[in-house]
Motif scaffolding. Structure first.
Motif, short mmCIF file in Angstrom:
data_model
loop_
_atom_site.label_atom_id
_atom_site.label_comp_id
_atom_site.label_asym_id
_atom_site.label_seq_id
_atom_site.Cartn_x
_atom_site.Cartn_y
_atom_site.Cartn_z
N ARG A 173 11.45 -18.64 0.35
CA ARG A 173 10.92 -17.50 1.30
C ARG A 173 9.37 -17.46 0.65
O ARG A 173 8.95 -18.20 0.00
N MET B 137 5.33 -1.14 2.79
CA MET B 137 6.52 -2.02 3.03
C MET B 137 7.94 -1.52 2.53
O MET B 137 8.16 -0.85 1.32
N GLY B 138 8.80 -2.50 2.63
CA GLY B 138 10.44 -2.46 1.97
C GLY B 138 11.30 -2.50 2.76
O GLY B 138 12.57 -2.18 2.30
N ARG C 267 10.79 -18.51 9.76
CA ARG C 267 11.93 -18.16 10.16
C ARG C 267 12.81 -19.25 11.02
O ARG C 267 12.05 -19.83 11.57
N ARG D 54 2.55 -8.15 0.20
CA ARG D 54 3.26 -9.36 -0.05
C ARG D 54 2.63 -10.61 -0.93
O ARG D 54 3.03 -11.34 -1.46
O1 F6P Z 1 11.17 -8.62 3.23
C1 F6P Z 1 9.84 -8.59 3.08
C2 F6P Z 1 9.04 -7.93 4.15
O2 F6P Z 1 7.76 -7.87 3.78
C3 F6P Z 1 9.46 -6.55 4.59
O3 F6P Z 1 9.08 -5.51 3.49
C4 F6P Z 1 8.83 -6.30 5.87
O4 F6P Z 1 9.71 -5.45 6.57
C5 F6P Z 1 9.09 -7.59 6.59
O5 F6P Z 1 9.44 -8.69 5.42
C6 F6P Z 1 8.12 -8.32 7.38
O6 F6P Z 1 8.36 -9.33 7.68
P1 F6P Z 1 7.34 -10.29 8.40
O7 F6P Z 1 6.50 -10.92 7.74
O8 F6P Z 1 8.26 -11.42 9.17
O9 F6P Z 1 6.68 -9.24 9.60
#
Ligand code: F6P
Length: 321
Positions: A13, A172-173, A74, A255
């Motif tokens: 991931r 986030m989280g 995804r 992230r």
């Molecule tokens: O699971 C990691 C994460 O960054 C979460 O903190 C957040 O809610 C989600 O992924 C966001 O997902 P995406 O990048 O698909 O919008």
């Protein structure tokens, strides 16, 4: 019976520290004479046979880079029987003897399916900024994300102090308040709103109003995305206190970025241990630390909901305000 491992696959991931983990797996494998192939774009690549050969050289210069060199996506189709069959075909076609899956809840759930339903030899490596893997105290990426958020928060505090303003900062989280609580404590924030605790904006607003009468004019309230939106919290505070607020959503900056020393070390240790487990035939597990020693738990346990408690963190944040 323990089978001879000649080739492993790596699927990931995305978060900071994953590249360091890929490097650790590839080089640990190399030192044991095991070949490695990378699966491009996560489970999607596993279904579409999208792979790349990796060797010791292909992972040079990545220890300090955020994200994943293998890319990720995804892959809803993997939830279907058809998708899973295609994944198994790729594993067979490429003669992959064992798979290392590096990621969060979704990735480890996929790993658990491959292990329990299709008897694939899989080891999971926890890597998610949410730090919400059951039985795992620290996931790769969580420390970096707290530090990235803290850096932003320190900057916001400069403005909050200079302009005597109330800031609501959304972190986030997903459904886990880990980032919010750590950033709240390390950033000296006045309040933290997390999924694990009942929200009480009236109480927060009362504290702000009372503080402002005594001359305290700058506040930072951290809100975890899984509980509320910064914009809504800000609006309610203004409605109750009559004071202006500013909202900041930190979003995906949390992230990415250069992984911290802690995350790189964790990645090196977890990656190495994943290979050790594979060599010993101890698969269907997720690596973790117990009293700072490398250890493993069943994947079936890792994918259960983690019981998160705000405990001392929340109390300390309030005590030190
Ligand atoms: O699971 C990691 C994460 O960054 C979460 O903190 C957040 O809610 C989600 O992924 C966001 O997902 P995406 O990048 O698909 O919008």
């Amino acid at each position: 019976m323990k089978k001879k491992i000649k080739k492993i696959g790596i699927l990931t991931r995305d978060c900071a520290g994953i590249n360091a983990a890929i490097r650790a797996v590839v080089r640990s494998a190399y030192s044991s004479g095991i070949k490695t192939i990378g699966i491009i774009r996560g489970y999607e690549g596993l279904m579409e046979n999208n792979t790349i050969e990796l060797n010791s050289r292909s992972v040079s210069g990545i220890i300090n880079r955020g994200g994943t060199i293998l890319k990720t996506a995804r892959a809803k189709k993997f939830h279907s029987k058809e998708g899973q069959k295609k994944a198994i075909e790729t594993i067979k076609t490429n003669q992959i003897d064992a798979l290392v899956v590096i990621g969060g809840n979704g990735s480890l759930t996929g790993a658990s399916i491959l292990s329990s339903k299709y008897s694939v030899s899989v080891v999971g490596v926890p890597a998610t900024i949410d730090n919400d893997i059951n039985g795992v105290a620290m996931s790769i990426g969580a420390d970096t994300s707290v530090n990235v958020a803290l850096d932003a928060l320190d900057k916001i505090r400069d403005t909050a102090t200079s302009l005597e303003r109330i800031f609501v900062v959304e972190v986030m989280g997903r459904d886990c308040g880990y980032i919010a609580l750590r950033v709240g404590l390390a950033g000296g924030c006045e309040d933290v709103i997390v999924p694990e605790k009942k929200i009480n904006i009236k109480e927060i607003s009362k504290e702000i109003s009372e503080g402002s009468i005594k001359g305290k004019m700058s506040w930072i309230v951290v809100v975890s995305e899984g509980k509320a939106k910064a914009a809504d919290v800000g609006k309610k505070i203004t409605k109750i206190t009559g004071l202006e607020t500013r909202e900041v959503v930190l979003g995906h900056i949390q992230r990415g970025g250069r992984p911290t020393a802690y995350d790189r070390m964790l990645a090196a240790r977890y990656g190495y241990y994943a290979l050790e487990l594979i060599k010993k035939g101890q698969t269907g597990r997720c690596v973790t630390l117990r009293n700072d020693k490398l250890s493993a738990i069943p994947l079936s346990k890792a994918i259960k909901k983690k019981d998160i408690r705000v405990g001392d963190y929340y109390k300390l944040i309030k005590l030190l305000t």
